[in-house]
Design an enzyme around this catalytic site. Structure first.
Site, PDB file in Angstrom:
ATOM      1  N   LYS A 161      -1.939   7.844   4.311  1.00  0.00           N
ATOM      2  CA  LYS A 161      -2.111   6.406   4.139  1.00  0.00           C
ATOM      3  C   LYS A 161      -3.101   5.819   5.144  1.00  0.00           C
ATOM      4  O   LYS A 161      -3.137   4.615   5.358  1.00  0.00           O
ATOM      5  CB  LYS A 161      -0.743   5.715   4.233  1.00  0.00           C
ATOM      6  CG  LYS A 161       0.117   6.024   2.996  1.00  0.00           C
ATOM      7  CD  LYS A 161       1.493   5.458   3.091  1.00  0.00           C
ATOM      8  CE  LYS A 161       2.487   6.501   3.489  1.00  0.00           C
ATOM      9  NZ  LYS A 161       3.892   6.076   3.331  1.00  0.00           N
TER      10      LYS A 161
ATOM     11  N   ARG B 235      15.911   4.535   4.162  1.00  0.00           N
ATOM     12  CA  ARG B 235      15.271   3.655   3.191  1.00  0.00           C
ATOM     13  C   ARG B 235      16.074   3.622   1.901  1.00  0.00           C
ATOM     14  O   ARG B 235      16.754   4.593   1.548  1.00  0.00           O
ATOM     15  CB  ARG B 235      13.849   4.133   2.902  1.00  0.00           C
ATOM     16  CG  ARG B 235      13.045   4.441   4.145  1.00  0.00           C
ATOM     17  CD  ARG B 235      11.588   4.208   3.913  1.00  0.00           C
ATOM     18  NE  ARG B 235      11.308   2.787   3.864  1.00  0.00           N
ATOM     19  CZ  ARG B 235      11.021   2.048   4.931  1.00  0.00           C
ATOM     20  NH1 ARG B 235      10.993   2.601   6.115  1.00  0.00           N
ATOM     21  NH2 ARG B 235      10.754   0.774   4.798  1.00  0.00           N
TER      22      ARG B 235
ATOM     23  N   PRO C 214       0.786  -1.228   0.000  1.00  0.00           N
ATOM     24  CA  PRO C 214       0.000   0.000   0.000  1.00  0.00           C
ATOM     25  C   PRO C 214       0.819   1.279   0.000  1.00  0.00           C
ATOM     26  O   PRO C 214       1.569   1.550   0.923  1.00  0.00           O
ATOM     27  CB  PRO C 214      -0.821  -0.098   1.291  1.00  0.00           C
ATOM     28  CG  PRO C 214      -0.483  -1.399   1.909  1.00  0.00           C
ATOM     29  CD  PRO C 214       0.766  -1.888   1.281  1.00  0.00           C
ATOM     30  N   GLU C 215       0.681   2.017  -1.053  1.00  0.00           N
ATOM     31  CA  GLU C 215       1.098   3.405  -1.111  1.00  0.00           C
ATOM     32  C   GLU C 215      -0.212   4.188  -1.212  1.00  0.00           C
ATOM     33  O   GLU C 215      -1.282   3.592  -1.273  1.00  0.00           O
ATOM     34  CB  GLU C 215       1.976   3.652  -2.347  1.00  0.00           C
ATOM     35  CG  GLU C 215       3.363   3.056  -2.238  1.00  0.00           C
ATOM     36  CD  GLU C 215       4.413   4.102  -1.854  1.00  0.00           C
ATOM     37  OE1 GLU C 215       4.039   5.254  -1.585  1.00  0.00           O
ATOM     38  OE2 GLU C 215       5.598   3.753  -1.822  1.00  0.00           O
TER      39      GLU C 215
END
Length: 259
Positions: free
Chosen positions: A59, A248, A2-3
């Site tokens: 989100k 990241r 999920p983005e």
DNA sequence: TCAGTTGTTTATAT
DNA sequence: AATATAAACAACTG
């Protein structure tokens, strides 16, 4: 995976199927996804209430009812499914809202985030008040101000949910690549022209991804090549750089975006 | 066996 | 306040 575009799809699933239906019970298969609420409480407080129009902020999906509001986050591996009738549980199904019209299934392999409950919409807003404006609806002037006030690396700033809500690792790399701006540039170092370009590319990537239902893994997208063994820039064929930025893995083109 | 992973929160230090 | 970093959460993949 999920983005923001996936979460927008989950919101749509809710809106198209669950809205108006009455919750008969909540089947908690794995209480490990509950945050700040017990399985018994979740069921007893929701039973009998009808799903209202859902909202999305970043989100998060806020599934309001005519009573409490359910706050859902999907971490890295969560998703939401609707079935018109009863369906056998999927492998990673953690929780099911059983309604008078069908079932809403919350699946999540890793359980990194989860589901919490707010007494009403006001409390839901309070719980999410630290989020920045949504990346899809933030206004250009506000976006420029936010970028201007931050000296950290652009990549880190864009992914910070308190600054702008909704951009994850893949989306951020994709947007920066399309804007031809290096992820390590200080956000405050961008010219007005660069901020406008960044904003425009962000909007385009988000709208296109939402239409597709996810960040497309097409060869013409950075997202489509980033996991190849020796990925090259889809625009100029230069071998891509990768490094950890903001904790990241980040991918960019040294020719289009600078070393 | 080991490293890596599309996210958030909390702690810690600067 | 910002900023940077790491750890924890959990479970899978290569």
């Amino acid at each position: 995976m999920p983005e923001l575009p996936d979460v927008e799809g989950f919101k749509r699933t809710l809106a198209e199927h669950a809205t108006g239906h009455q919750i008969e019970r909540v089947a908690v298969r794995d209480p490990g996804v509950l945050r700040g609420v017990s399985a018994r409480q979740l069921t007893s407080r929701l039973r009998g209430h009808r799903f209202a129009e859902p909202r999305r902020q970043g989100k998060w999906v806020i599934a309001g009812t005519d009573g409490p509001a359910v706050l859902m986050h999907f971490g890295m591996t969560g998703s939401l499914r609707w079935t018109d009738g009863h369906a056998p549980a999927e492998r990673f199904e953690r929780l099911t809202f059983v309604t008078d019209g069908g079932e809403l299934h919350y699946d999540d392999m890793r359980k990194l985030t989860g589901i919490s409950l707010a007494s009403n919409d006001e409390e839901a807003r309070r719980l999410l008040r630290s989020l920045g404006p949504d990346a899809l609806t933030v206004q250009p002037g506000e976006f420029a101000d936010l970028m201007h006030g931050r000296r950290a690396a652009l990549k880190t700033v864009l992914m910070d949910q308190h600054v702008v809500a909704g951009l994850g690792n893949l989306l951020t790399d994709e947007i920066l690549w399309r804007a031809c701006i290096n992820p390590r540039r200080a956000a405050s170092s961008l010219t007005a022209h660069e901020v406008r370009r960044l904003y425009a590319r962000m909007r385009w990537v988000l709208r296109t991804s939402i239409q597709a239902g996810d960040v497309p893994a097409k060869r013409s997208w950075l997202t489509g090549v980033r996991y190849e063994p020796a990925p090259r820039c889809p625009r100029c064929r230069t071998p891509l750089c990768h490094a950890r930025i903001g904790g990241r893995t980040s991918v960019w083109c040294p020719r289009c975006q600078g070393e």
